[in-house]
Design a protein around this motif. Structure first.
Motif, PDB file in Angstrom:
ATOM      1  N   PHE A 125       0.822  -1.199   0.000  1.00 46.41           N
ATOM      2  CA  PHE A 125       0.000   0.000   0.000  1.00 46.41           C
ATOM      3  C   PHE A 125       0.862   1.258   0.000  1.00 46.41           C
ATOM      4  CE2 PHE A 125      -2.662  -3.293   1.774  1.00 46.41           C
ATOM      5  CZ  PHE A 125      -3.878  -3.074   1.146  1.00 46.41           C
ATOM      6  N   GLY A 126       0.289   2.330  -0.540  1.00 50.25           N
ATOM      7  CA  GLY A 126       0.921   3.628  -0.468  1.00 50.25           C
ATOM      8  C   GLY A 126       0.089   4.561   0.395  1.00 50.25           C
ATOM      9  N   ILE A 127       0.747   5.542   0.999  1.00 50.75           N
ATOM     10  CA  ILE A 127       0.053   6.577   1.768  1.00 50.75           C
ATOM     11  C   ILE A 127       0.344   7.916   1.106  1.00 50.75           C
ATOM     12  CG2 ILE A 127      -0.039   7.817   3.962  1.00 50.75           C
ATOM     13  CD1 ILE A 127       0.448   5.168   5.367  1.00 50.75           C
ATOM     14  N   LEU A 128      -0.712   8.548   0.621  1.00 49.53           N
ATOM     15  CA  LEU A 128      -0.573   9.800  -0.107  1.00 49.53           C
ATOM     16  C   LEU A 128      -1.104  10.938   0.753  1.00 49.53           C
ATOM     17  CD1 LEU A 128       0.248  10.412  -3.239  1.00 49.53           C
ATOM     18  CD2 LEU A 128      -2.130  11.159  -3.340  1.00 49.53           C
TER      19      LEU A 128
ATOM     20  N   PRO B 271      -5.237  10.125 -10.896  1.00 52.29           N
ATOM     21  CA  PRO B 271      -4.235   9.291 -11.574  1.00 52.29           C
ATOM     22  C   PRO B 271      -4.305   7.819 -11.170  1.00 52.29           C
ATOM     23  CG  PRO B 271      -3.244  11.310 -10.715  1.00 52.29           C
ATOM     24  CD  PRO B 271      -4.616  11.225 -10.140  1.00 52.29           C
ATOM     25  N   PHE B 272      -4.686   7.553  -9.931  1.00 50.65           N
ATOM     26  CA  PHE B 272      -4.768   6.171  -9.451  1.00 50.65           C
ATOM     27  C   PHE B 272      -6.020   5.480  -9.982  1.00 50.65           C
ATOM     28  CE2 PHE B 272      -2.308   8.578  -6.349  1.00 50.65           C
ATOM     29  CZ  PHE B 272      -1.153   7.808  -6.267  1.00 50.65           C
TER      30      PHE B 272
ATOM     31  N   GLU C 296       4.281  12.840  -9.044  1.00 53.73           N
ATOM     32  CA  GLU C 296       4.162  12.087 -10.292  1.00 53.73           C
ATOM     33  C   GLU C 296       4.762  10.690 -10.195  1.00 53.73           C
ATOM     34  OE1 GLU C 296       5.309  15.140 -10.011  1.00 53.73           O
ATOM     35  OE2 GLU C 296       3.654  16.281 -10.906  1.00 53.73           O
ATOM     36  N   ASP C 297       5.652  10.475  -9.247  1.00 51.08           N
ATOM     37  CA  ASP C 297       6.281   9.161  -9.092  1.00 51.08           C
ATOM     38  C   ASP C 297       5.440   8.202  -8.245  1.00 51.08           C
ATOM     39  OD1 ASP C 297       8.518   9.865 -10.610  1.00 51.08           O
ATOM     40  OD2 ASP C 297       9.557  10.721  -8.867  1.00 51.08           O
ATOM     41  N   THR C 298       4.419   8.730  -7.557  1.00 50.44           N
ATOM     42  CA  THR C 298       3.637   7.879  -6.652  1.00 50.44           C
ATOM     43  C   THR C 298       2.789   6.868  -7.418  1.00 50.44           C
ATOM     44  OG1 THR C 298       1.811   9.481  -6.542  1.00 50.44           O
ATOM     45  CG2 THR C 298       3.540   9.645  -4.858  1.00 50.44           C
ATOM     46  N   TYR C 299       2.214   7.266  -8.546  1.00 52.12           N
ATOM     47  CA  TYR C 299       1.345   6.344  -9.264  1.00 52.12           C
ATOM     48  C   TYR C 299       2.102   5.481 -10.276  1.00 52.12           C
ATOM     49  CZ  TYR C 299       1.052  10.653 -12.119  1.00 52.12           C
ATOM     50  OH  TYR C 299       1.323  11.805 -12.828  1.00 52.12           O
TER      51      TYR C 299
END
Length: 310
Positions: A3-6, A79-80, A54-57
């Protein structure tokens, strides 16, 4: 799962990271507008820090927690959703009808899972009551009145003041009132006909929204939901009086495990990803957020707002 946390605009990411790791999942990255804040978070939980949004997705992940300020939720989510990456979007998911319609349409178009919820709805006490309601134990539902109590003084600090700004969080009646609005909706809904709301400043004159308020939800079946928010209380809690034709019940907090429902909510999100299903039906999410948008309209225009207007 990974998982990511944004975003780190709320305190929730600190709880989510701890719970995800407890449940043996990986938090693959964290990102925030404030890189130093993200770096400290990364060091605390041993998580990769991403500097550029921009690098998160571009990461290979199973889901993302959207934790930016509420008014930025939809823009950050797009974007996700376009890449079919499941999202948990923190409360309040959208603050205007344009953003709501946009995220719902994109989710449907891309068959991409989104979830948004108050964790309080996942408290064991509320899950048990919802099951009793679904089994018909209360008979025909007549009324549910929820009492939401806390002290908003923390939102008056400069670093947290966005949570008291109507244009950024929906104001106190939405940002914290959701913890009563959503449970009442789950008990009596779906099918909201109209909303009425009033709010005042009783103690904190410097508040940008309100510290006291009341919401009425009128449902198509004739049942009525009431939410009473007190943001100047020296006590903290969530209680609900539920009345049906067969039974009445005053819901009090009684379970110590997962006291705020965070773990159960995260488990529901993960289960949705595993089963490739929406943890909460999209039409229910849409109606609830419409009602919350209507609440602010009702206060601003001092009138009853029917959901068909939105």
């Amino acid at each position: 799962m990974k998982f990511g946390i944004l975003g780190l605009s709320l305190s929730h990411p600190y709880t989510f990271a701890k719970l995800l790791q407890k449940l043996k999942h990986e938090v693959a990255f964290v990102w925030d507008y404030d890189y130093e804040k993200a770096r400290n978070f990364g060091e605390r939980f041993n998580i990769k820090v991403i500097k550029e949004f921009e690098d998160t997705y571009k990461e290979h992940i199973d889901g993302v927690f959207i934790e930016v300020e509420s008014h930025k939720h939809v823009e950050a989510s797009i974007p996700f959703v376009k890449r079919k990456i499941p999202l948990f979007i923190d409360k309040v998911m959208a603050l205007n009808i344009e953003d709501l319609e946009r995220i719902i349409a994109l989710s449907k178009q891309n068959n991409s899972i989104i979830m948004t919820s108050s964790a309080i709805s996942y408290k064991r006490e509320y899950r048990e009551v919802n099951e009793l309601v679904s089994k018909g134990e209360f008979g025909q539902m007549i009324n549910a009145t929820s009492f939401v109590c806390h002290d908003m003084s923390n939102y008056l600090k400069e670093e947290n003041s966005w949570q008291d700004q109507i244009e950024k969080s929906g104001g106190e009646l939405l940002n914290f009132g959701i913890h009563g609005i959503e449970p009442v909706y789950n008990i009596l809904g779906p099918g909201i006909e109209y909303v009425e709301a009033n709010s005042e400043k009783v103690k904190y004159e410097q508040a940008l929204s309100e510290d006291n308020g009341i919401v009425k939800l009128k449902f198509n079946n004739g049942s009525i939901g009431m939410i009473i928010l007190t943001a100047i209380a020296e006590h903290y809690g969530f209680n609900t009086m539920i009345i049906g034709t067969k039974k009445k019940y005053f819901l009090e907090e009684k379970y110590e495990e997962d006291p705020l429902g965070y773990e159960a909510m995260i488990r529901a999100f993960i289960k949705g990803i595993e089963n490739n299903t929406y943890p909460i039906p999209l039409n229910k999410i849409e109606e609830l957020i419409k009602a919350m948008i209507a609440i602010r309209m009702s206060i601003k225009e001092n009138r009853r707002v029917y959901l068909y207007e939105l």
